[in-house]
Design a protein around this motif. Structure first.
Motif, PDB file in Angstrom:
ATOM      1  N   TYR A 157       0.856  -1.190   0.000  1.00  0.00           N
ATOM      2  CA  TYR A 157       0.000   0.000   0.000  1.00  0.00           C
ATOM      3  C   TYR A 157       0.888   1.234   0.000  1.00  0.00           C
ATOM      4  CZ  TYR A 157      -3.706  -3.267   0.973  1.00  0.00           C
ATOM      5  OH  TYR A 157      -4.585  -4.315   0.871  1.00  0.00           O
ATOM      6  N   PHE A 158       0.471   2.263  -0.739  1.00  0.00           N
ATOM      7  CA  PHE A 158       1.333   3.406  -0.995  1.00  0.00           C
ATOM      8  C   PHE A 158       0.523   4.695  -1.006  1.00  0.00           C
ATOM      9  CE2 PHE A 158       2.497  -0.405  -3.366  1.00  0.00           C
ATOM     10  CZ  PHE A 158       3.753  -0.692  -2.845  1.00  0.00           C
ATOM     11  N   ASN A 159       1.243   5.799  -0.852  1.00  0.00           N
ATOM     12  CA  ASN A 159       0.638   7.134  -0.987  1.00  0.00           C
ATOM     13  C   ASN A 159      -0.594   7.312  -0.107  1.00  0.00           C
ATOM     14  OD1 ASN A 159       2.480   8.198  -2.996  1.00  0.00           O
ATOM     15  ND2 ASN A 159       1.542   6.755  -4.430  1.00  0.00           N
ATOM     16  N   GLY A 160      -0.476   6.831   1.143  1.00  0.00           N
ATOM     17  CA  GLY A 160      -1.518   7.052   2.142  1.00  0.00           C
ATOM     18  C   GLY A 160      -2.592   6.005   2.217  1.00  0.00           C
ATOM     19  N   ALA A 161      -2.573   5.017   1.331  1.00  0.00           N
ATOM     20  CA  ALA A 161      -3.589   3.956   1.371  1.00  0.00           C
ATOM     21  C   ALA A 161      -3.178   2.872   2.353  1.00  0.00           C
ATOM     22  CB  ALA A 161      -3.779   3.350  -0.016  1.00  0.00           C
ATOM     23  N   ASP A 162      -4.156   2.086   2.807  1.00  0.00           N
ATOM     24  CA  ASP A 162      -3.881   0.907   3.612  1.00  0.00           C
ATOM     25  C   ASP A 162      -4.899  -0.165   3.263  1.00  0.00           C
ATOM     26  OD1 ASP A 162      -6.279   1.401   5.061  1.00  0.00           O
ATOM     27  OD2 ASP A 162      -5.209   2.542   6.588  1.00  0.00           O
ATOM     28  N   ALA A 163      -4.880  -1.262   4.009  1.00  0.00           N
ATOM     29  CA  ALA A 163      -5.728  -2.405   3.661  1.00  0.00           C
ATOM     30  C   ALA A 163      -7.212  -2.105   3.754  1.00  0.00           C
ATOM     31  CB  ALA A 163      -5.372  -3.599   4.558  1.00  0.00           C
ATOM     32  N   GLN A 164      -7.594  -1.057   4.484  1.00  0.00           N
ATOM     33  CA  GLN A 164      -9.003  -0.718   4.652  1.00  0.00           C
ATOM     34  C   GLN A 164      -9.481   0.365   3.685  1.00  0.00           C
ATOM     35  OE1 GLN A 164     -10.874  -2.655   6.579  1.00  0.00           O
ATOM     36  NE2 GLN A 164      -8.941  -3.746   6.935  1.00  0.00           N
ATOM     37  N   THR A 165      -8.594   0.887   2.876  1.00  0.00           N
ATOM     38  CA  THR A 165      -8.973   1.945   1.943  1.00  0.00           C
ATOM     39  C   THR A 165      -9.965   1.428   0.905  1.00  0.00           C
ATOM     40  OG1 THR A 165      -6.828   3.055   2.196  1.00  0.00           O
ATOM     41  CG2 THR A 165      -8.110   3.569   0.217  1.00  0.00           C
ATOM     42  N   LEU A 166     -11.043   2.167   0.716  1.00  0.00           N
ATOM     43  CA  LEU A 166     -11.993   1.882  -0.356  1.00  0.00           C
ATOM     44  C   LEU A 166     -11.553   2.658  -1.594  1.00  0.00           C
ATOM     45  CD1 LEU A 166     -15.410   2.072   1.545  1.00  0.00           C
ATOM     46  CD2 LEU A 166     -14.317   0.025   0.647  1.00  0.00           C
ATOM     47  N   HIS A 167     -11.108   1.941  -2.606  1.00  0.00           N
ATOM     48  CA  HIS A 167     -10.562   2.557  -3.805  1.00  0.00           C
ATOM     49  C   HIS A 167     -11.662   2.827  -4.825  1.00  0.00           C
ATOM     50  CE1 HIS A 167      -6.489   1.599  -2.431  1.00  0.00           C
ATOM     51  NE2 HIS A 167      -6.970   0.416  -2.094  1.00  0.00           N
ATOM     52  N   ASP A 168     -11.696   4.037  -5.328  1.00  0.00           N
ATOM     53  CA  ASP A 168     -12.630   4.390  -6.403  1.00  0.00           C
ATOM     54  C   ASP A 168     -12.046   3.844  -7.704  1.00  0.00           C
ATOM     55  OD1 ASP A 168     -14.211   5.499  -8.359  1.00  0.00           O
ATOM     56  OD2 ASP A 168     -14.070   7.564  -7.618  1.00  0.00           O
ATOM     57  N   VAL A 169     -12.613   2.739  -8.176  1.00  0.00           N
ATOM     58  CA  VAL A 169     -12.049   2.052  -9.345  1.00  0.00           C
ATOM     59  C   VAL A 169     -12.685   2.513 -10.649  1.00  0.00           C
ATOM     60  CG1 VAL A 169     -11.319   0.042  -8.022  1.00  0.00           C
ATOM     61  CG2 VAL A 169     -13.612   0.067  -9.041  1.00  0.00           C
ATOM     62  N   ARG A 170     -13.494   3.558 -10.571  1.00  0.00           N
ATOM     63  CA  ARG A 170     -14.107   4.148 -11.746  1.00  0.00           C
ATOM     64  C   ARG A 170     -14.779   3.087 -12.629  1.00  0.00           C
ATOM     65  NH1 ARG A 170     -12.407   9.696 -12.131  1.00  0.00           N
ATOM     66  NH2 ARG A 170     -12.069  10.269  -9.940  1.00  0.00           N
ATOM     67  N   SER A 171     -14.397   2.995 -13.896  1.00  0.00           N
ATOM     68  CA  SER A 171     -15.134   2.135 -14.818  1.00  0.00           C
ATOM     69  C   SER A 171     -14.885   0.644 -14.632  1.00  0.00           C
ATOM     70  CB  SER A 171     -14.830   2.523 -16.265  1.00  0.00           C
ATOM     71  OG  SER A 171     -15.507   3.711 -16.604  1.00  0.00           O
ATOM     72  N   ALA A 172     -13.974   0.263 -13.752  1.00  0.00           N
ATOM     73  CA  ALA A 172     -13.887  -1.158 -13.401  1.00  0.00           C
ATOM     74  C   ALA A 172     -15.200  -1.623 -12.777  1.00  0.00           C
ATOM     75  CB  ALA A 172     -12.717  -1.406 -12.449  1.00  0.00           C
TER      76      ALA A 172
END
Length: 352
Positions: free
Chosen positions: A60-75
């Motif tokens: 995990y990088f740039n402030g993210a961790d295992a609990q981060t909800l990632h905005d995956v856009r068109s995925a």
């Protein structure tokens, strides 16, 4: 940049690997982390690799961790395709040839619809080959997604789009690969979500939770809605990296999860086989991309969920692997090439 949680998770995963799976090459993974730390690879938030259902690398990088909800856009579109499979498996949808306008009688009662559009099927939307004049890559297109976003009623906007015309330099469906003229159109995926809500009697987020997320053990997600309250099946869904890997593993295993067939195997097979061809030469299945990548020095088709910013879930049957890359390089030309490079230059070589 890497969290202690990521490091401990990696060590635990390596210790739990079956004897048939060799640990990944640490030199390749260190090179990956150096490329991210030096900003050679930009705005990467997470990279995850699992083999035989076991996580063998997680960073995990740039402030993210295992609990981060990632905005995956068109995925998100690929998740909507999975939900279509679930609805077919449950008998809520009769199949991919179900006619779209039949689910919106209130609209058709008030609006004249071109007979050609009345024939639009769920499969037309899944394959980005509807006859709506809709192309997100053409700013002048009547159905461009940015035009939809500024309207009050996205569903009426899309159902009311004109029939697509074919300029002399454009391929007509009959002359196109697989008999389908591809045009990337987020409105297609949005209407798929609206069809699912009508067919299942549930909001899209609730249906996803019931048939997909809870069975996979996914306990946190976020779905957007349109101004009129319809679930947004075309983009902006948010998941944790390990949960994205679960979605990929479900596809890798033909719709089966922990001994239970969640989605029809035949539907999954159709979803990740060429149904249309995109303008860049990629194959396109049912809202899944068949990317043409060079792997091990040879051209290969890799099926993937793909979203703006370089967000990917790659499914790799020949390696029994799933790879996840999340990134916030939204609207940057480097986004997709660098995420694909993570797969081909770092992750897959680490397995050899």
């Amino acid at each position: 940049m890497r969290s202690l949680l990521a490091i401990s998770g990696l060590l635990a995963s390596l210790l739990s690997l079956p004897c048939t799976a060799a640990p990944p090459d640490p030199a390749r993974l260190q090179a990956l982390e150096h490329a991210i730390a030096s900003d050679e690879l930009k705005q990467i938030r997470s990279v995850l690799l699992q083999v035989d259902g076991k996580v063998v690398y997680e960073g995990y990088f740039n402030g993210a961790d295992a609990q981060t909800l990632h905005d995956v856009r068109s995925a998100s579109k690929s998740v909507t395709a999975l939900l279509v499979g679930a609805a077919i498996g449950e008998g809520k949808l009769p199949g991919v040839h179900a006619r779209v306008y039949d689910y919106f009688p209130a609209y058709t009662a008030l609006h004249a619809v071109d007979p050609r559009l009345r024939q639009t099927t769920v499969e037309d939307l899944l394959t980005m080959s509807s006859l709506w004049e809709c192309d997100d890559e053409n700013a002048f297109s009547a159905g461009n997604e940015e035009r939809m976003y500024v309207t009050e009623r996205w569903l009426d906007f899309t159902l009311g789009l004109p029939v697509k015309g074919f300029a002399p330099w454009m391929q007509r469906p009959a002359d196109s690969p697989h008999g389908r003229a591809f045009a990337y159109c987020t409105a297609n995926s949005f209407v798929l979500g609206a069809v699912l809500e009508k067919a299942t009697g549930q909001p899209l987020a609730d249906y996803a939770a019931r048939v997909l997320e809870r069975p996979l053990g996914i306990t946190a997600s976020h779905w957007n809605r349109s101004p009129e309250g319809i679930g947004m099946g075309g983009g902006g869904t948010r998941y944790r990296s390990r949960d994205l890997a679960r979605l990929g593993q479900l596809v890798l295993d033909g719709g089966r999860w922990q001994g239970r067939q969640l989605l029809p195997r035949g539907y999954i097979a159709a979803m990740i086989q060429p149904q249309a061809q995109a303008g860049d030469g990629s194959d396109y299945g049912y809202q899944w991309w068949g990317l043409k990548l060079v792997v091990d020095g040879k051209p290969q088709t890799v099926w993937a969920m793909s979203g703006n910013g370089g967000n990917y879930v790659f499914v790799l049957p020949q390696h029994r692997a799933v790879a996840v890359v999340t990134s916030q390089a939204y609207n940057r030309s480097l986004a997709h090439p660098q995420s694909r490079r993570i797969l081909t230059e770092f992750l897959l070589p680490a397995l050899r």
